[in-house]
Design a protein around this motif. Sequence first.
Motif, PDB file in Angstrom:
ATOM      1  N   ALA A 168       0.866  -1.170   0.000  1.00 34.51           N
ATOM      2  CA  ALA A 168       0.000   0.000   0.000  1.00 34.51           C
ATOM      3  C   ALA A 168       0.907   1.226   0.000  1.00 34.51           C
ATOM      4  CB  ALA A 168      -0.905  -0.023   1.214  1.00 34.51           C
ATOM      5  N   PRO A 169       0.760   2.121  -0.968  1.00 31.73           N
ATOM      6  CA  PRO A 169       1.742   3.166  -1.214  1.00 31.73           C
ATOM      7  C   PRO A 169       1.949   4.188  -0.111  1.00 31.73           C
ATOM      8  CG  PRO A 169      -0.204   3.497  -2.558  1.00 31.73           C
ATOM      9  CD  PRO A 169      -0.351   2.173  -1.881  1.00 31.73           C
ATOM     10  N   HIS A 170       0.925   4.531   0.649  1.00 35.62           N
ATOM     11  CA  HIS A 170       1.090   5.616   1.601  1.00 35.62           C
ATOM     12  C   HIS A 170       1.162   5.161   3.046  1.00 35.62           C
ATOM     13  CE1 HIS A 170      -0.559   7.515  -2.026  1.00 35.62           C
ATOM     14  NE2 HIS A 170       0.353   8.412  -1.740  1.00 35.62           N
ATOM     15  N   LEU A 171       1.207   3.852   3.293  1.00 32.90           N
ATOM     16  CA  LEU A 171       1.325   3.392   4.664  1.00 32.90           C
ATOM     17  C   LEU A 171       2.762   3.599   5.116  1.00 32.90           C
ATOM     18  CD1 LEU A 171      -0.689   0.056   4.529  1.00 32.90           C
ATOM     19  CD2 LEU A 171      -1.458   2.275   5.329  1.00 32.90           C
ATOM     20  N   ALA A 172       2.934   4.202   6.254  1.00 31.66           N
ATOM     21  CA  ALA A 172       4.283   4.458   6.751  1.00 31.66           C
ATOM     22  C   ALA A 172       5.023   3.138   6.909  1.00 31.66           C
ATOM     23  CB  ALA A 172       4.202   5.183   8.099  1.00 31.66           C
ATOM     24  N   ALA A 173       6.292   3.124   6.539  1.00 32.84           N
ATOM     25  CA  ALA A 173       7.083   1.892   6.559  1.00 32.84           C
ATOM     26  C   ALA A 173       7.100   1.255   7.946  1.00 32.84           C
ATOM     27  CB  ALA A 173       8.502   2.181   6.090  1.00 32.84           C
ATOM     28  N   GLU A 174       7.146   2.048   9.001  1.00 32.98           N
ATOM     29  CA  GLU A 174       7.227   1.487  10.334  1.00 32.98           C
ATOM     30  C   GLU A 174       5.900   0.897  10.789  1.00 32.98           C
ATOM     31  OE1 GLU A 174       7.628   4.731   9.626  1.00 32.98           O
ATOM     32  OE2 GLU A 174       6.104   5.786  10.733  1.00 32.98           O
ATOM     33  N   SER A 175       4.804   1.173  10.094  1.00 32.78           N
ATOM     34  CA  SER A 175       3.510   0.678  10.548  1.00 32.78           C
ATOM     35  C   SER A 175       2.918  -0.366   9.618  1.00 32.78           C
ATOM     36  CB  SER A 175       2.535   1.850  10.695  1.00 32.78           C
ATOM     37  OG  SER A 175       2.218   2.370   9.422  1.00 32.78           O
ATOM     38  N   ARG A 176       3.699  -0.893   8.680  1.00 30.59           N
ATOM     39  CA  ARG A 176       3.128  -1.900   7.797  1.00 30.59           C
ATOM     40  C   ARG A 176       4.058  -3.095   7.648  1.00 30.59           C
ATOM     41  NH1 ARG A 176       4.630   1.098   2.637  1.00 30.59           N
ATOM     42  NH2 ARG A 176       6.446  -0.076   2.042  1.00 30.59           N
ATOM     43  N   THR A 177       3.434  -4.195   7.431  1.00 29.47           N
ATOM     44  CA  THR A 177       4.140  -5.403   7.048  1.00 29.47           C
ATOM     45  C   THR A 177       3.415  -5.888   5.822  1.00 29.47           C
ATOM     46  OG1 THR A 177       4.481  -5.912   9.363  1.00 29.47           O
ATOM     47  CG2 THR A 177       4.874  -7.685   7.800  1.00 29.47           C
ATOM     48  N   CYS A 178       4.112  -6.131   4.754  1.00 27.26           N
ATOM     49  CA  CYS A 178       3.465  -6.572   3.531  1.00 27.26           C
ATOM     50  C   CYS A 178       4.256  -7.756   3.001  1.00 27.26           C
ATOM     51  CB  CYS A 178       3.438  -5.438   2.504  1.00 27.26           C
ATOM     52  SG  CYS A 178       2.411  -5.766   1.088  1.00 27.26           S
ATOM     53  N   ALA A 179       3.567  -8.860   2.773  1.00 25.34           N
ATOM     54  CA  ALA A 179       4.299 -10.055   2.361  1.00 25.34           C
ATOM     55  C   ALA A 179       3.478 -10.893   1.402  1.00 25.34           C
ATOM     56  CB  ALA A 179       4.627 -10.882   3.593  1.00 25.34           C
ATOM     57  N   PRO A 180       4.159 -11.553   0.457  1.00 30.36           N
ATOM     58  CA  PRO A 180       3.443 -12.484  -0.403  1.00 30.36           C
ATOM     59  C   PRO A 180       3.027 -13.699   0.415  1.00 30.36           C
ATOM     60  CG  PRO A 180       5.787 -12.607  -0.826  1.00 30.36           C
ATOM     61  CD  PRO A 180       5.572 -11.488   0.154  1.00 30.36           C
ATOM     62  N   LEU A 181       1.913 -14.321   0.043  1.00 25.09           N
ATOM     63  CA  LEU A 181       1.459 -15.507   0.751  1.00 25.09           C
ATOM     64  C   LEU A 181       1.836 -16.743  -0.047  1.00 25.09           C
ATOM     65  CD1 LEU A 181      -1.936 -14.116   1.996  1.00 25.09           C
ATOM     66  CD2 LEU A 181       0.162 -14.371   3.274  1.00 25.09           C
ATOM     67  N   GLU A 192     -15.249   8.533  15.889  1.00 24.28           N
ATOM     68  CA  GLU A 192     -14.919   8.600  14.466  1.00 24.28           C
ATOM     69  C   GLU A 192     -13.486   8.137  14.222  1.00 24.28           C
ATOM     70  OE1 GLU A 192     -17.043   9.299  11.908  1.00 24.28           O
ATOM     71  OE2 GLU A 192     -18.498   9.206  13.532  1.00 24.28           O
ATOM     72  N   VAL A 193     -13.257   7.608  13.029  1.00 21.65           N
ATOM     73  CA  VAL A 193     -11.928   7.167  12.628  1.00 21.65           C
ATOM     74  C   VAL A 193     -11.031   8.384  12.463  1.00 21.65           C
ATOM     75  CG1 VAL A 193     -10.646   6.035  10.766  1.00 21.65           C
ATOM     76  CG2 VAL A 193     -12.840   5.105  11.523  1.00 21.65           C
ATOM     77  N   SER A 194      -9.799   8.310  12.971  1.00 17.42           N
ATOM     78  CA  SER A 194      -8.875   9.434  12.845  1.00 17.42           C
ATOM     79  C   SER A 194      -8.541   9.657  11.373  1.00 17.42           C
ATOM     80  CB  SER A 194      -7.585   9.163  13.627  1.00 17.42           C
ATOM     81  OG  SER A 194      -6.798   8.205  12.946  1.00 17.42           O
ATOM     82  N   PRO A 195      -8.169  10.883  10.993  1.00 19.07           N
ATOM     83  CA  PRO A 195      -7.814  11.144   9.589  1.00 19.07           C
ATOM     84  C   PRO A 195      -6.683  10.243   9.085  1.00 19.07           C
ATOM     85  CG  PRO A 195      -8.135  13.214  10.753  1.00 19.07           C
ATOM     86  CD  PRO A 195      -8.182  12.116  11.788  1.00 19.07           C
ATOM     87  N   ALA A 196      -5.687   9.991   9.921  1.00 19.80           N
ATOM     88  CA  ALA A 196      -4.573   9.128   9.492  1.00 19.80           C
ATOM     89  C   ALA A 196      -5.059   7.707   9.231  1.00 19.80           C
ATOM     90  CB  ALA A 196      -3.471   9.125  10.549  1.00 19.80           C
ATOM     91  N   ASP A 197      -5.892   7.181  10.124  1.00 18.36           N
ATOM     92  CA  ASP A 197      -6.422   5.834   9.930  1.00 18.36           C
ATOM     93  C   ASP A 197      -7.379   5.789   8.739  1.00 18.36           C
ATOM     94  OD1 ASP A 197      -4.948   4.933  12.077  1.00 18.36           O
ATOM     95  OD2 ASP A 197      -6.621   4.981  13.488  1.00 18.36           O
ATOM     96  N   GLY A 198      -8.119   6.866   8.527  1.00 14.70           N
ATOM     97  CA  GLY A 198      -9.014   6.943   7.368  1.00 14.70           C
ATOM     98  C   GLY A 198      -8.246   6.882   6.053  1.00 14.70           C
ATOM     99  N   ARG A 199      -7.077   7.516   6.019  1.00 16.31           N
ATOM    100  CA  ARG A 199      -6.241   7.453   4.814  1.00 16.31           C
ATOM    101  C   ARG A 199      -5.780   6.029   4.543  1.00 16.31           C
ATOM    102  NH1 ARG A 199      -4.658  12.411   6.793  1.00 16.31           N
ATOM    103  NH2 ARG A 199      -2.866  11.554   7.900  1.00 16.31           N
ATOM    104  N   ARG A 200      -5.567   5.271   5.588  1.00 18.19           N
ATOM    105  CA  ARG A 200      -5.149   3.879   5.401  1.00 18.19           C
ATOM    106  C   ARG A 200      -6.224   3.071   4.683  1.00 18.19           C
ATOM    107  NH1 ARG A 200      -2.171   4.458  10.638  1.00 18.19           N
ATOM    108  NH2 ARG A 200      -0.022   4.559   9.920  1.00 18.19           N
ATOM    109  N   VAL A 201      -7.487   3.350   4.976  1.00 14.73           N
ATOM    110  CA  VAL A 201      -8.587   2.669   4.272  1.00 14.73           C
ATOM    111  C   VAL A 201      -8.486   2.966   2.783  1.00 14.73           C
ATOM    112  CG1 VAL A 201     -11.092   2.474   4.019  1.00 14.73           C
ATOM    113  CG2 VAL A 201     -10.096   2.719   6.311  1.00 14.73           C
ATOM    114  N   ASN A 238     -14.574  -0.906   9.286  1.00 12.36           N
ATOM    115  CA  ASN A 238     -15.032  -1.518  10.537  1.00 12.36           C
ATOM    116  C   ASN A 238     -13.846  -1.964  11.384  1.00 12.36           C
ATOM    117  OD1 ASN A 238     -17.715  -1.174   9.948  1.00 12.36           O
ATOM    118  ND2 ASN A 238     -18.091  -3.305   9.410  1.00 12.36           N
ATOM    119  N   ALA A 239     -12.863  -2.597  10.760  1.00 10.25           N
ATOM    120  CA  ALA A 239     -11.694  -3.075  11.494  1.00 10.25           C
ATOM    121  C   ALA A 239     -10.920  -1.920  12.111  1.00 10.25           C
ATOM    122  CB  ALA A 239     -10.795  -3.899  10.572  1.00 10.25           C
ATOM    123  N   VAL A 240     -10.712  -0.866  11.338  1.00 10.81           N
ATOM    124  CA  VAL A 240      -9.983   0.304  11.853  1.00 10.81           C
ATOM    125  C   VAL A 240     -10.750   0.917  13.025  1.00 10.81           C
ATOM    126  CG1 VAL A 240      -9.340   2.683  11.280  1.00 10.81           C
ATOM    127  CG2 VAL A 240      -8.729   0.818   9.734  1.00 10.81           C
TER     128      VAL A 240
END
Length: 170
Positions: free
Chosen positions: A5-18, A38-47, A80-82
């Motif tokens: 995901a392009p805008h997720l901060a590197a320290e807050s994401r793990t992305c891996a092939p399954l 309400e969902v925070s603006p930063a968390d909303g951007r993650r959606v 919902n998850a966020v």
Amino acid sequence: MLIAAPHLAAESRTCAPLQGPRDWSVSFTVKGPAADGEVSPADGRRVGDIRQTVDVWMGRHGLTHLRYEVLVVVSELVTNAVKHAAGPGCGSVSVTQRFAGGLLRTEVRDTGSEQPRMQSPAPDCESGRGLSIVSALTEELGGRWGFDQTSRTTWCEIPANPQVATITVS
């Protein structure tokens, strides 16, 4: 194939092939809802970032004919998850998609404490319809959805070539 995901901060994401080139997964940390629920603006951007990632992934795998429906379902499940991943403090959300055997499976897991449940909001409520939307879209496409009773994982399966009912109005 690894899709991040392009805008997720590197320290807050793990992305891996399954298990194969038609699978992807991403995990990220969320701050949780604000005091007003309400969902925070930063968390909303993650959606939005997840939605963008799903859109690219579907295009690469010839699933653009399901784009609208799947993006709505993913938006509802991830929102919902966020929203429910954590109380005060932070939690985490993971999203996994698999395309195998003619089915597109989406799984969204969070660290919240309660199981998801469908609601019956009043007509003037601004929220509470997410799982009803997921249910209606997956059913319309001949799919199914549910949640794992032992974890906070909500999932849906949609056939790659759905037999959508046609309604004729005369």
